[in-house]
Enzyme design. Structure first.
Site, short mmCIF file in Angstrom:
data_model
loop_
_atom_site.label_atom_id
_atom_site.label_comp_id
_atom_site.label_asym_id
_atom_site.label_seq_id
_atom_site.Cartn_x
_atom_site.Cartn_y
_atom_site.Cartn_z
N ARG A 46 -11.35 -29.81 10.13
CA ARG A 46 -12.11 -30.02 11.35
C ARG A 46 -12.37 -28.68 12.02
O ARG A 46 -11.48 -27.82 12.06
CB ARG A 46 -11.36 -30.94 12.32
CG ARG A 46 -11.09 -32.33 11.81
CD ARG A 46 -12.35 -33.17 11.71
NE ARG A 46 -12.07 -34.55 11.30
CZ ARG A 46 -12.07 -34.97 10.05
NH1 ARG A 46 -12.31 -34.10 9.05
NH2 ARG A 46 -11.81 -36.23 9.76
N ARG A 73 -27.46 -25.32 34.27
CA ARG A 73 -26.68 -25.33 33.04
C ARG A 73 -27.64 -25.27 31.86
O ARG A 73 -28.35 -26.25 31.56
CB ARG A 73 -25.81 -26.59 32.98
CG ARG A 73 -24.72 -26.64 34.05
CD ARG A 73 -23.78 -25.47 33.93
NE ARG A 73 -22.64 -25.58 34.84
CZ ARG A 73 -21.69 -24.66 34.98
NH1 ARG A 73 -21.77 -23.54 34.26
NH2 ARG A 73 -20.69 -24.83 35.81
N ALA A 85 -15.47 -25.06 39.96
CA ALA A 85 -14.66 -25.09 38.75
C ALA A 85 -14.73 -23.74 38.06
O ALA A 85 -15.63 -22.93 38.32
CB ALA A 85 -15.15 -26.19 37.79
N LEU A 87 -12.94 -21.26 34.41
CA LEU A 87 -12.07 -21.14 33.24
C LEU A 87 -10.69 -20.60 33.61
O LEU A 87 -10.53 -19.84 34.57
CB LEU A 87 -12.70 -20.18 32.22
CG LEU A 87 -14.07 -20.56 31.66
CD1 LEU A 87 -14.59 -19.43 30.78
CD2 LEU A 87 -13.98 -21.86 30.87
N GLU A 102 -11.22 -20.07 42.37
CA GLU A 102 -12.55 -20.62 42.12
C GLU A 102 -13.14 -21.24 43.38
O GLU A 102 -14.35 -21.14 43.62
CB GLU A 102 -12.49 -21.66 41.00
CG GLU A 102 -12.20 -21.08 39.63
CD GLU A 102 -13.31 -20.19 39.10
OE1 GLU A 102 -14.44 -20.25 39.64
OE2 GLU A 102 -13.06 -19.43 38.16
N GLU A 106 -16.71 -19.83 44.62
CA GLU A 106 -17.91 -20.66 44.49
C GLU A 106 -18.30 -21.40 45.76
O GLU A 106 -19.46 -21.79 45.91
CB GLU A 106 -17.71 -21.68 43.35
CG GLU A 106 -17.59 -21.03 41.99
CD GLU A 106 -17.77 -22.01 40.84
OE1 GLU A 106 -17.80 -23.24 41.10
OE2 GLU A 106 -17.87 -21.56 39.69
N PRO A 124 -12.78 -34.23 23.36
CA PRO A 124 -11.67 -34.02 22.43
C PRO A 124 -12.02 -34.12 20.96
O PRO A 124 -11.22 -33.74 20.11
CB PRO A 124 -10.66 -35.11 22.83
CG PRO A 124 -11.48 -36.17 23.49
CD PRO A 124 -12.58 -35.43 24.19
N GLY A 125 -13.23 -34.61 20.64
CA GLY A 125 -13.64 -34.62 19.25
C GLY A 125 -14.18 -33.30 18.77
O GLY A 125 -14.29 -33.07 17.55
N GLU A 129 -10.81 -28.27 25.12
CA GLU A 129 -10.89 -27.97 26.56
C GLU A 129 -10.13 -29.00 27.39
O GLU A 129 -10.45 -30.18 27.41
CB GLU A 129 -12.34 -27.93 27.03
CG GLU A 129 -12.46 -27.60 28.52
CD GLU A 129 -13.89 -27.49 29.00
OE1 GLU A 129 -14.07 -27.16 30.19
OE2 GLU A 129 -14.81 -27.70 28.21
N GLU A 154 -24.56 -18.42 39.08
CA GLU A 154 -23.81 -18.68 40.32
C GLU A 154 -24.57 -18.20 41.56
O GLU A 154 -24.34 -18.71 42.65
CB GLU A 154 -22.44 -18.01 40.26
CG GLU A 154 -21.47 -18.69 39.30
CD GLU A 154 -20.08 -18.10 39.37
OE1 GLU A 154 -19.91 -17.06 40.06
OE2 GLU A 154 -19.17 -18.67 38.76
#
Length: 222
Positions: A46, A73, A85, A87, A102, A106, A124-125, A129, A154
Protein backbone atom coordinates in the site's frame (compact mmCIF):
# COMPACT_ATOMS: atom_id res chain seq x y z
CA UNK A 1 -28.81 -7.46 18.15
CA UNK A 2 -26.97 -6.48 21.32
CA UNK A 3 -26.16 -2.86 22.09
CA UNK A 4 -22.60 -1.89 23.03
CA UNK A 5 -22.11 1.67 24.21
CA UNK A 6 -18.38 1.12 24.74
CA UNK A 7 -17.37 0.47 21.13
CA UNK A 8 -14.15 2.07 19.93
CA UNK A 9 -11.54 1.90 17.21
CA UNK A 10 -8.65 -0.37 18.19
CA UNK A 11 -4.89 -0.38 17.75
CA UNK A 12 -4.05 -3.18 15.32
CA UNK A 13 -0.49 -3.05 13.97
CA UNK A 14 0.28 -5.78 11.44
CA UNK A 15 3.55 -7.44 10.48
CA UNK A 16 5.57 -4.95 8.44
CA UNK A 17 7.89 -6.51 5.87
CA UNK A 18 9.24 -3.46 4.07
CA UNK A 19 8.90 0.34 4.12
CA UNK A 20 10.37 2.74 1.54
CA UNK A 21 9.85 6.36 0.54
CA UNK A 22 8.35 6.40 -2.96
CA UNK A 23 8.25 10.20 -3.18
CA UNK A 24 9.82 12.85 -0.99
CA UNK A 25 8.15 16.26 -0.95
CA UNK A 26 8.70 19.56 0.88
CA UNK A 27 5.80 19.01 3.29
CA UNK A 28 5.09 15.26 3.27
CA UNK A 29 6.31 12.04 1.69
CA UNK A 30 4.56 9.15 -0.01
CA UNK A 31 5.54 5.85 1.60
CA UNK A 32 5.27 2.35 0.10
CA UNK A 33 4.88 -0.43 2.63
CA UNK A 34 4.64 -4.20 2.34
CA UNK A 35 2.84 -6.01 5.17
CA UNK A 36 0.73 -9.06 5.98
CA UNK A 37 -2.65 -9.16 7.69
CA UNK A 38 -1.70 -12.42 9.45
CA UNK A 39 1.65 -14.03 10.25
CA UNK A 40 1.38 -16.42 7.30
CA UNK A 41 -0.75 -14.19 5.12
CA UNK A 42 -0.22 -12.94 1.58
CA UNK A 43 2.08 -9.89 1.37
CA UNK A 44 0.16 -6.70 0.52
CA UNK A 45 1.56 -3.39 -0.73
CA UNK A 46 0.00 0.00 0.00
CA UNK A 47 1.12 3.56 -0.75
CA UNK A 48 0.10 6.36 1.60
CA UNK A 49 0.93 9.94 2.52
CA UNK A 50 3.24 10.15 5.53
CA UNK A 51 1.57 13.24 6.94
CA UNK A 52 2.90 14.99 10.09
CA UNK A 53 -0.60 15.38 11.52
CA UNK A 54 -2.48 18.58 12.23
CA UNK A 55 -4.53 20.51 14.74
CA UNK A 56 -7.62 22.64 14.24
CA UNK A 57 -9.59 25.01 16.45
CA UNK A 58 -13.31 25.65 16.71
CA UNK A 59 -13.45 29.14 18.18
CA UNK A 60 -16.60 30.07 20.12
CA UNK A 61 -17.43 33.51 21.48
CA UNK A 62 -19.57 34.38 24.50
CA UNK A 63 -22.68 34.59 22.29
CA UNK A 64 -22.25 30.96 21.19
CA UNK A 65 -21.14 31.91 17.69
CA UNK A 66 -18.31 30.03 15.98
CA UNK A 67 -15.62 31.48 13.75
CA UNK A 68 -15.28 30.34 10.14
CA UNK A 69 -12.43 31.42 7.90
CA UNK A 70 -12.60 31.46 4.11
CA UNK A 71 -9.53 30.24 2.22
CA UNK A 72 -8.67 29.02 -1.31
CA UNK A 73 -7.80 25.32 -1.67
CA UNK A 74 -6.17 24.58 -4.99
CA UNK A 75 -6.68 20.78 -5.25
CA UNK A 76 -10.48 21.27 -5.20
CA UNK A 77 -10.40 24.67 -6.99
CA UNK A 78 -12.68 26.25 -4.37
CA UNK A 79 -12.65 28.73 -1.54
CA UNK A 80 -13.84 26.87 1.55
CA UNK A 81 -15.27 27.96 4.87
CA UNK A 82 -12.97 26.27 7.38
CA UNK A 83 -11.72 26.67 10.93
CA UNK A 84 -8.19 27.74 11.94
CA UNK A 85 -5.83 24.81 11.48
CA UNK A 86 -2.25 23.90 10.72
CA UNK A 87 0.37 21.18 10.47
CA UNK A 88 2.29 19.68 13.35
CA UNK A 89 5.53 20.56 11.62
CA UNK A 90 7.44 22.45 14.33
CA UNK A 91 9.94 20.16 16.05
CA UNK A 92 9.35 19.83 19.78
CA UNK A 93 6.04 21.71 19.73
CA UNK A 94 3.21 19.95 21.59
CA UNK A 95 -0.29 19.64 20.15
CA UNK A 96 -1.92 22.37 22.22
CA UNK A 97 0.91 24.84 21.63
CA UNK A 98 0.52 24.27 17.89
CA UNK A 99 -3.20 25.01 18.14
CA UNK A 100 -2.54 28.18 20.15
CA UNK A 101 -0.05 29.30 17.51
CA UNK A 102 -2.37 28.58 14.59
CA UNK A 103 -5.25 30.44 16.24
CA UNK A 104 -3.08 33.52 16.67
CA UNK A 105 -1.64 33.30 13.15
CA UNK A 106 -4.88 32.69 11.25
CA UNK A 107 -7.49 34.48 13.38
CA UNK A 108 -5.52 37.04 15.45
CA UNK A 109 -7.00 35.55 18.62
CA UNK A 110 -5.89 33.99 21.90
CA UNK A 111 -8.13 31.88 24.13
CA UNK A 112 -8.20 31.15 27.85
CA UNK A 113 -10.38 28.02 27.84
CA UNK A 114 -9.32 24.98 25.78
CA UNK A 115 -10.84 21.50 25.46
CA UNK A 116 -10.40 18.59 23.05
CA UNK A 117 -13.48 18.46 20.83
CA UNK A 118 -12.68 15.38 18.73
CA UNK A 119 -9.87 13.41 17.04
CA UNK A 120 -10.02 12.23 13.44
CA UNK A 121 -8.20 10.39 10.68
CA UNK A 122 -9.09 12.51 7.65
CA UNK A 123 -8.47 9.94 4.90
CA UNK A 124 -7.22 6.70 6.48
CA UNK A 125 -7.27 4.77 3.22
CA UNK A 126 -4.63 6.99 1.65
CA UNK A 127 -3.02 9.10 4.39
CA UNK A 128 -1.92 8.74 7.99
CA UNK A 129 -3.03 12.34 8.68
CA UNK A 130 -4.30 12.62 12.23
CA UNK A 131 -6.28 15.70 13.24
CA UNK A 132 -7.05 16.90 16.75
CA UNK A 133 -9.78 19.54 16.96
CA UNK A 134 -9.95 21.82 19.99
CA UNK A 135 -12.76 24.00 21.30
CA UNK A 136 -11.41 27.41 22.29
CA UNK A 137 -13.37 29.96 24.35
CA UNK A 138 -12.62 32.99 26.50
CA UNK A 139 -11.26 35.03 23.61
CA UNK A 140 -8.98 38.05 23.33
CA UNK A 141 -7.53 39.71 20.26
CA UNK A 142 -3.81 39.63 19.54
CA UNK A 143 -2.46 43.21 19.71
CA UNK A 144 -2.17 44.60 16.19
CA UNK A 145 1.58 45.16 16.48
CA UNK A 146 2.08 41.46 17.34
CA UNK A 147 -0.06 39.95 14.60
CA UNK A 148 1.30 37.38 12.17
CA UNK A 149 1.84 38.51 8.59
CA UNK A 150 -0.06 36.15 6.28
CA UNK A 151 1.21 35.16 2.81
CA UNK A 152 -0.07 33.38 -0.31
CA UNK A 153 -3.46 31.70 0.26
CA UNK A 154 -3.51 32.82 3.89
CA UNK A 155 -3.31 36.47 2.77
CA UNK A 156 -6.82 36.06 1.31
CA UNK A 157 -8.39 34.77 4.53
CA UNK A 158 -11.79 36.26 5.37
CA UNK A 159 -13.53 35.69 8.72
CA UNK A 160 -17.18 35.20 9.61
CA UNK A 161 -18.92 34.66 12.95
CA UNK A 162 -22.00 32.44 12.66
CA UNK A 163 -24.47 30.94 15.13
CA UNK A 164 -23.65 27.31 15.87
CA UNK A 165 -27.11 26.18 14.71
CA UNK A 166 -26.64 28.00 11.40
CA UNK A 167 -23.29 26.27 10.95
CA UNK A 168 -24.93 22.88 11.60
CA UNK A 169 -27.56 23.69 8.98
CA UNK A 170 -24.84 24.63 6.49
CA UNK A 171 -23.17 21.23 7.03
CA UNK A 172 -26.40 19.30 6.59
CA UNK A 173 -27.37 21.27 3.49
CA UNK A 174 -23.99 20.56 1.86
CA UNK A 175 -22.80 24.16 1.97
CA UNK A 176 -19.73 23.38 4.10
CA UNK A 177 -17.24 20.85 2.71
CA UNK A 178 -14.25 21.18 5.03
CA UNK A 179 -13.96 17.95 7.06
CA UNK A 180 -12.44 19.74 10.05
CA UNK A 181 -15.12 22.44 10.11
CA UNK A 182 -17.96 19.97 9.55
CA UNK A 183 -16.79 17.57 12.25
CA UNK A 184 -16.10 20.41 14.68
CA UNK A 185 -19.49 22.04 14.19
CA UNK A 186 -21.41 18.77 14.62
CA UNK A 187 -19.32 17.72 17.63
CA UNK A 188 -19.84 21.11 19.29
CA UNK A 189 -23.58 20.89 18.71
CA UNK A 190 -23.62 17.48 20.39
CA UNK A 191 -21.41 18.65 23.28
CA UNK A 192 -23.59 21.71 23.88
CA UNK A 193 -26.25 19.52 25.53
CA UNK A 194 -23.91 18.93 28.49
CA UNK A 195 -22.66 22.51 28.55
CA UNK A 196 -19.39 21.16 27.05
CA UNK A 197 -18.63 19.44 30.35
CA UNK A 198 -18.17 16.04 28.71
CA UNK A 199 -15.19 17.17 26.63
CA UNK A 200 -11.67 15.96 27.33
CA UNK A 201 -9.10 18.35 28.80
CA UNK A 202 -6.79 20.16 26.41
CA UNK A 203 -3.82 18.02 27.47
CA UNK A 204 -5.60 14.67 26.98
CA UNK A 205 -3.36 11.93 25.58
CA UNK A 206 -3.46 11.33 21.83
CA UNK A 207 -2.15 7.79 21.42
CA UNK A 208 -3.44 7.55 17.83
CA UNK A 209 -0.91 10.11 16.58
CA UNK A 210 1.87 8.27 14.75
CA UNK A 211 4.52 9.73 17.05
CA UNK A 212 2.99 7.64 19.86
CA UNK A 213 3.05 4.31 18.00
CA UNK A 214 6.24 3.28 19.78
CA UNK A 215 4.23 3.08 23.00
CA UNK A 216 1.63 0.69 21.59
CA UNK A 217 1.84 -3.00 22.51
CA UNK A 218 3.60 -4.52 19.46
CA UNK A 219 3.46 -1.06 17.89
CA UNK A 220 6.55 -1.69 15.79
CA UNK A 221 5.79 -5.23 14.64
CA UNK A 222 8.19 -6.55 12.00
Amino acid sequence: MSEDRGFADEQSPRRLLESTVAYSGPIWDVVKEKFTLTDDGEPLVRDFIAHPGAVAVLVMNDAGQVLLINQYRHPVRMTLWEIPAGLLDVEGEDYLSAAVRELAEEADLVAEDWSVLTDLFLSPGSSREELRIYLARGLHEVPEAERHERFHEEAEIKMLWVDLDDAVTAVLEGRLHSPSASAAVLAAAAARHSGYKNLRPADAPWPEHHSEHHAWPNGSVR
